[in-house]
Structures are given as C-alpha cells and as structure tokens.
Design a protein around this motif. Structure first.
Motif, short mmCIF file in Angstrom:
data_model
loop_
_atom_site.label_atom_id
_atom_site.label_comp_id
_atom_site.label_asym_id
_atom_site.label_seq_id
_atom_site.Cartn_x
_atom_site.Cartn_y
_atom_site.Cartn_z
N GLY A 1 0.79 -1.23 0.00
CA GLY A 1 0.00 0.00 0.00
C GLY A 1 0.82 1.27 0.00
N HIS A 2 0.41 2.24 -0.85
CA HIS A 2 1.09 3.53 -0.89
C HIS A 2 0.15 4.69 -1.21
CE1 HIS A 2 1.26 1.92 -5.01
NE2 HIS A 2 1.12 3.18 -5.40
N GLU A 3 -1.09 4.41 -1.60
CA GLU A 3 -2.06 5.48 -1.87
C GLU A 3 -2.88 5.70 -0.60
OE1 GLU A 3 -4.52 4.24 -5.10
OE2 GLU A 3 -2.85 3.89 -6.48
N PHE A 4 -2.53 6.71 0.18
CA PHE A 4 -3.20 6.82 1.48
C PHE A 4 -3.38 8.27 1.91
CE2 PHE A 4 1.24 7.11 2.64
CZ PHE A 4 1.26 7.95 3.75
N SER A 5 -4.26 8.44 2.87
CA SER A 5 -4.43 9.70 3.58
C SER A 5 -4.53 9.39 5.06
CB SER A 5 -5.69 10.43 3.11
OG SER A 5 -6.84 9.65 3.40
N GLY A 6 -4.14 10.34 5.90
CA GLY A 6 -4.19 10.09 7.33
C GLY A 6 -3.89 11.32 8.14
N GLU A 7 -3.79 11.13 9.45
CA GLU A 7 -3.52 12.24 10.36
C GLU A 7 -2.27 11.97 11.17
OE1 GLU A 7 -5.95 12.92 14.26
OE2 GLU A 7 -6.94 11.29 13.19
N ILE A 8 -1.49 13.01 11.39
CA ILE A 8 -0.26 12.90 12.16
C ILE A 8 -0.60 12.69 13.64
CG2 ILE A 8 1.83 14.09 12.91
CD1 ILE A 8 1.84 15.58 10.26
N VAL A 9 -0.01 11.63 14.21
CA VAL A 9 -0.26 11.34 15.63
C VAL A 9 1.02 11.43 16.47
CG1 VAL A 9 -2.30 9.93 15.19
CG2 VAL A 9 -0.04 8.84 15.23
#
Length: 306
Positions: free
Chosen positions: A60-68
């Motif tokens: 996997g390399h297509e992603f979105s997320g939040e910095i934790v």
C-alpha cells in the motif's frame, strides 16, 4: 497493529498480521491511516509480476491520514494535521536525479508498499519532507486519490505536456485513465475519448460519463480508428495516453495517433516485452513519453485541482 503483509515472493502469500507500530526517527512522523487505495502495483505484487519488492513488506502507498506523533526535529507539522505523502522514501539527496528535482528516479528510492512498509496498516511512518497538507474541503477518502492523481499529472502535464485544443484519446478506463481524461478536459482538450471493453460498460464507463467524459468507446464493438478518423477529418489524435499495459491497446495507440503526434505511456504490462507497431511509429515520427511515479509539483497541482 493489524497490517496486510506480503510474506514472501511468489503468487499470493498475503496475510493479515499483528505488526509493531512503526518507530520514528527525528525527521519522521507517525501517521494514522484513514483511507488507503488499492493500486495496480499492489495487484502486481500479489501476483508476483512486479519486478522489485522486498518481502516481508506491508503493501500500500495510496493513502491519507492524520499525524499522531512527531520526530524530535520536525517543527513544520503538528499533531492532528491531515496529510498525504509522496513515495520518495530513502532517496540519497546527492545523485544527479535528486539534485535536479527528480528524487522519484533515485536509485536508492524504496517506496512504501514494496521497498519499505506501506499503508495497508493502521499506522505508517513517513519522512516529514514528503508530506502535503490535505485541503480543509477534502475528505480523507477523497484525499486518498492524491497519489494516482499525481502520477496522472506527471504524465499529462510534466512529461507529455498536453496543449490546449489537443484531441486526446485515453486507452483504458481504470482510475488512472479516468483521472487523466478529466485532467485533459481541464487542460483545454478539444475532445477527449476514453476506451474500454465489454466489462467496462456498466461500471467504469458510467463513472467516466458522470465526470463529464461523454465519449466512451467499447473497442470490442466499435472500430476506434474509424471513430477517431471521422472526428479529426482523417488526421488522427494529437495525444494518445496508453493506460492499460496490454498489447492490443499499445498498438491501437500507434494506429490512431496522427503523424508527429505524441503517445504517453503509464500502463504497466504484465510481461517484460510487448510486440508493437514500431515501423508505423517511425514513419509517423512520433514522440513517445514514458512516465513513472510523480514529483513535488504534481502533488501540489492535484491538491489545488481537488
């Protein structure tokens, strides 16, 4: 954390495993993955048709997320920032490619999902310099399209350099093909055609039409060359984008392109060699552009387009 891991080389060998949450260094951030897309690369790794990967590895390399979590030297991001990330991990920063703005071509590059652990997991670590902020009006789900959109941008805008008024044919209505077709419209193409086969009529063609691509051509039923000739006064297309990687479509590109036209290639074949109408390309004096990965400017461009 739970993660989908390619445990060894060969067809298959995917397992959902309990993996340690990544430990970050001073220049990295830890990202909680919200959405991650399935790329053709992931399918090729699953079937053991991708030329280079290093199992065991989280795909996997297509992603979105939040910095934790932030590394000790990261001072330009904050916890809670919504981000997407380029795939240029472990580049050297010293070679001719890195120094001329093309880290995507660095020999040391090890992208998430094949070279290092990727985004089919609850968390991923990334170098802070590769991040881009997700606009406030964009959902995490929509933002997960940033990577394939950036790949499309590099091909269409940075490599092939589409011109306003171009007659464009896109071969293949997968995610990349549909994104490129829409980008061609945005760039001012006079006409955009997208091709597919029988199985595309009830799903991918419908999506393309929903996005405003009205010319969808099923090449199992319709002669593409006849359509293009009728719409261009027998001249041919100015730009053909090959987004399938399959031999019949590659040769269609040579057939429908005009003399002195441009073919842009983004589809990855499953075989190392493909029989193509090379002599036809010689007599037409074609420009052929191959493209792989993306650059900083492509990510900024697509986030603005979103």
């Amino acid at each position: 954390m739970k993660a989908l891991v390619k445990i060894k080389k060969g067809k298959g060998f995917l397992e959902i495993k309990d993996m340690p949450i990544p430990e970050i260094n001073d220049n990295e951030v830890l990202i909680k993955v919200h959405y991650t897309g399935i790329c053709g690369t992931d399918i090729h790794i699953f079937s053991d048709q991708f030329p280079i990967y290093y199992p065991p590895v989280i795909l996997g390399h297509e992603f979105s997320g939040e910095i934790v979590k932030l590394g000790g030297k990261v001072d330009f991001w904050k916890i809670g920032d919504r981000v997407v990330a380029e795939c240029q991990s472990l580049v050297c920063g010293r070679c001719i490619f890195c120094r001329t703005g093309h880290p995507e071509a660095c020999f040391n590059k090890r992208s998430p999902g094949w070279g290092i652990d990727g985004s089919f997991a609850e968390y991923i670590k990334m170098p802070a310099w590769l991040l881009h902020k997700v606009p406030s009006n964009l959902s995490y789900k929509e933002a997960a399209l940033s990577e394939p959109a950036a790949v499309s941008s590099q091909l269409l805008y940075s490599r092939a350099k589409i011109n306003t008024g171009d007659f464009v044919v896109v071969l293949g209505p997968g995610p990349i093909g549909i994104i490129i077709a829409k980008m061609a419209q945005i760039a001012g193409a006079s006409q955009v055609l997208i091709t597919g086969i029988d199985k595309d009529e009830n799903n991918r063609f419908l999506l393309a039409k929903k996005l405003g691509i009205k010319h969808t051509i099923n090449t199992n039923k319709i002669d593409l060359r006849e359509v293009v000739n009728s719409m261009t006064n027998n001249l041919g297309a100015d730009l053909v984008v090959e987004a399938t990687g399959v031999e019949p479509a590659v040769n269609q590109a040579f057939e429908v392109i005009r003399k002195l036209g441009k073919i842009a290639v983004v589809g990855l074949p499953s075989e190392d060699r493909t029989n193509v109408s090379w002599l036809m390309g010689c007599f037409k004096a074609l420009d052929i552009y191959f493209s792989f990965s993306s650059q900083y400017e492509d990510w900024e461009r697509v986030l603005k387009l979103f």
